[in-house]
Scaffold this motif. Structure first.
Motif, PDB file in Angstrom:
ATOM      1  N   SER A   7       0.546  -1.108   0.349  1.00  0.00           N
ATOM      2  CA  SER A   7      -0.318   0.741  -0.118  1.00  0.00           C
ATOM      3  C   SER A   7       0.497   1.157  -0.491  1.00  0.00           C
ATOM      4  N   GLY A   8       0.400   2.088  -0.176  1.00  0.00           N
ATOM      5  CA  GLY A   8       1.069   3.784  -0.026  1.00  0.00           C
ATOM      6  C   GLY A   8       1.397   3.945  -1.377  1.00  0.00           C
ATOM      7  N   GLY A   9       1.102   3.782  -2.511  1.00  0.00           N
ATOM      8  CA  GLY A   9       1.501   3.943  -3.727  1.00  0.00           C
ATOM      9  C   GLY A   9       0.681   5.834  -4.121  1.00  0.00           C
ATOM     10  N   GLY A  10       0.992   5.620  -5.302  1.00  0.00           N
ATOM     11  CA  GLY A  10      -0.066   7.141  -5.814  1.00  0.00           C
ATOM     12  C   GLY A  10       0.704   7.994  -7.043  1.00  0.00           C
ATOM     13  N   LEU A  11       0.125   9.555  -7.223  1.00  0.00           N
ATOM     14  CA  LEU A  11       0.199  10.409  -7.789  1.00  0.00           C
ATOM     15  C   LEU A  11       1.414  11.312  -7.283  1.00  0.00           C
ATOM     16  N   VAL A  12       2.484  11.263  -7.384  1.00  0.00           N
ATOM     17  CA  VAL A  12       3.399  12.590  -6.425  1.00  0.00           C
ATOM     18  C   VAL A  12       4.735  13.335  -7.821  1.00  0.00           C
ATOM     19  N   GLN A  13       4.470  14.299  -7.812  1.00  0.00           N
ATOM     20  CA  GLN A  13       5.232  15.535  -7.834  1.00  0.00           C
ATOM     21  C   GLN A  13       7.311  15.243  -8.336  1.00  0.00           C
ATOM     22  N   ALA A  14       7.540  15.445  -9.323  1.00  0.00           N
ATOM     23  CA  ALA A  14       9.264  15.357  -9.231  1.00  0.00           C
ATOM     24  C   ALA A  14       9.821  15.626  -8.035  1.00  0.00           C
ATOM     25  N   GLY A  15      10.186  15.997  -7.116  1.00  0.00           N
ATOM     26  CA  GLY A  15      11.027  15.703  -6.069  1.00  0.00           C
ATOM     27  C   GLY A  15      10.539  15.951  -4.425  1.00  0.00           C
ATOM     28  N   GLY A  16       9.408  15.111  -4.799  1.00  0.00           N
ATOM     29  CA  GLY A  16       8.400  14.669  -3.571  1.00  0.00           C
ATOM     30  C   GLY A  16       8.660  13.738  -2.916  1.00  0.00           C
ATOM     31  N   SER A  17       7.570  12.910  -2.092  1.00  0.00           N
ATOM     32  CA  SER A  17       8.396  11.549  -1.312  1.00  0.00           C
ATOM     33  C   SER A  17       6.548  11.145  -1.293  1.00  0.00           C
ATOM     34  N   LEU A  18       7.329   9.118  -1.119  1.00  0.00           N
ATOM     35  CA  LEU A  18       6.232   8.451  -0.788  1.00  0.00           C
ATOM     36  C   LEU A  18       6.485   7.700   0.559  1.00  0.00           C
ATOM     37  N   ARG A  19       5.715   6.927   0.595  1.00  0.00           N
ATOM     38  CA  ARG A  19       6.037   5.854   1.946  1.00  0.00           C
ATOM     39  C   ARG A  19       5.101   4.687   1.223  1.00  0.00           C
ATOM     40  N   LEU A  20       6.302   3.419   1.435  1.00  0.00           N
ATOM     41  CA  LEU A  20       5.476   2.235   0.283  1.00  0.00           C
ATOM     42  C   LEU A  20       5.516   1.782   2.059  1.00  0.00           C
ATOM     43  N   ASN A  77       5.127  -7.763  11.230  1.00  0.00           N
ATOM     44  CA  ASN A  77       5.294  -8.129  10.845  1.00  0.00           C
ATOM     45  C   ASN A  77       4.907  -6.668   9.405  1.00  0.00           C
ATOM     46  N   MET A  78       5.378  -5.512   9.056  1.00  0.00           N
ATOM     47  CA  MET A  78       5.952  -4.903   8.398  1.00  0.00           C
ATOM     48  C   MET A  78       6.971  -4.738   7.442  1.00  0.00           C
ATOM     49  N   VAL A  79       6.616  -3.812   6.500  1.00  0.00           N
ATOM     50  CA  VAL A  79       8.543  -3.292   5.774  1.00  0.00           C
ATOM     51  C   VAL A  79       7.917  -2.612   4.792  1.00  0.00           C
ATOM     52  N   TYR A  80       9.143  -1.451   4.997  1.00  0.00           N
ATOM     53  CA  TYR A  80       8.904  -0.120   4.529  1.00  0.00           C
ATOM     54  C   TYR A  80       9.717   0.259   2.921  1.00  0.00           C
ATOM     55  N   LEU A  81       9.166   1.015   2.258  1.00  0.00           N
ATOM     56  CA  LEU A  81       9.919   1.866   1.580  1.00  0.00           C
ATOM     57  C   LEU A  81       9.764   3.147   1.275  1.00  0.00           C
ATOM     58  N   GLN A  82      10.318   3.836   2.468  1.00  0.00           N
ATOM     59  CA  GLN A  82      10.686   5.563   2.344  1.00  0.00           C
ATOM     60  C   GLN A  82      11.068   6.183   0.953  1.00  0.00           C
ATOM     61  N   MET A  83      10.154   6.497   0.258  1.00  0.00           N
ATOM     62  CA  MET A  83      10.694   7.175  -1.700  1.00  0.00           C
ATOM     63  C   MET A  83      11.294   8.648  -1.420  1.00  0.00           C
ATOM     64  N   ASN A  84      12.423   9.154  -1.476  1.00  0.00           N
ATOM     65  CA  ASN A  84      12.286  10.620  -1.445  1.00  0.00           C
ATOM     66  C   ASN A  84      13.051  11.203  -2.308  1.00  0.00           C
ATOM     67  N   SER A  85      13.352  12.853  -3.111  1.00  0.00           N
ATOM     68  CA  SER A  85      13.473  13.126  -3.999  1.00  0.00           C
ATOM     69  C   SER A  85      13.586  12.301  -5.073  1.00  0.00           C
ATOM     70  N   LEU A  86      11.685  12.155  -5.401  1.00  0.00           N
ATOM     71  CA  LEU A  86      11.776  10.922  -6.446  1.00  0.00           C
ATOM     72  C   LEU A  86      11.247  11.895  -7.820  1.00  0.00           C
ATOM     73  N   LYS A  87      12.014  10.667  -9.020  1.00  0.00           N
ATOM     74  CA  LYS A  87      12.113  11.162 -10.253  1.00  0.00           C
ATOM     75  C   LYS A  87      10.802  10.831 -11.544  1.00  0.00           C
ATOM     76  N   PRO A  88      10.549  11.303 -12.001  1.00  0.00           N
ATOM     77  CA  PRO A  88       9.490  10.914 -13.580  1.00  0.00           C
ATOM     78  C   PRO A  88      10.061   9.140 -13.666  1.00  0.00           C
TER      79      PRO A  88
END
Length: 122
Positions: A7-20, A77-88
């Motif tokens: 879970s946690g996906g979505g639409l974000v602008q370049a340079g933004g962050s998401l946490r899966l 029982n969780m694993v995460y992926l913090q994604m910063n400075s996202l690129k296209p």
């Protein structure tokens, strides 16, 4: 069997962050190395990051080093992926997966989630 749900996906602008997030159920979660992979349209599934069973060791694809961080909470029982400075070019479906060995290849992973879409707009 290990069941994985991302879970946690979505639409974000370049340079933004998401946490899966990836929730695991079934066999003992802490027995498995956990990985994140991504797959863009028309491309093969590729390794992104992995974390050891206890969480003390991590590994990343060169393309995400310094931008993404993998972590896990064995008590939940969780694993995460913090994604910063996202690129296209990070746009893809992201999958979490479980393996008995510390490997970065798709074939080494026994269990997979259904994936979550990440779209980065320019």
């Amino acid at each position: 069997q290990v069941q994985l749900v991302e879970s946690g996906g979505g639409l974000v602008q370049a340079g933004g962050s998401l946490r899966l997030s990836c929730a695991a159920s079934g066999r003992t979660f802490s027995n498995y190395y956990m990985g994140w992979f991504h797959q863009a349209p028309g491309k093969e599934r590729e390794f992104v990051a992995l974390i050891s069973r206890g969480g003390g060791s991590t590994s990343y694809a060169d393309s995400v080093k310094g931008r993404f961080t993998i972590s896990r909470d064995n008590s939940k029982n969780m694993v995460y992926l913090q994604m910063n400075s996202l690129k296209p070019e990070d746009t893809a479906v992201y999958y979490c997966a479980a393996a008995r060995n510390q490997r970065t290849v798709v074939a080494a992973y026994d269990y997979w989630g259904q994936g979550t879409q990440v779209t980065v707009s320019s």
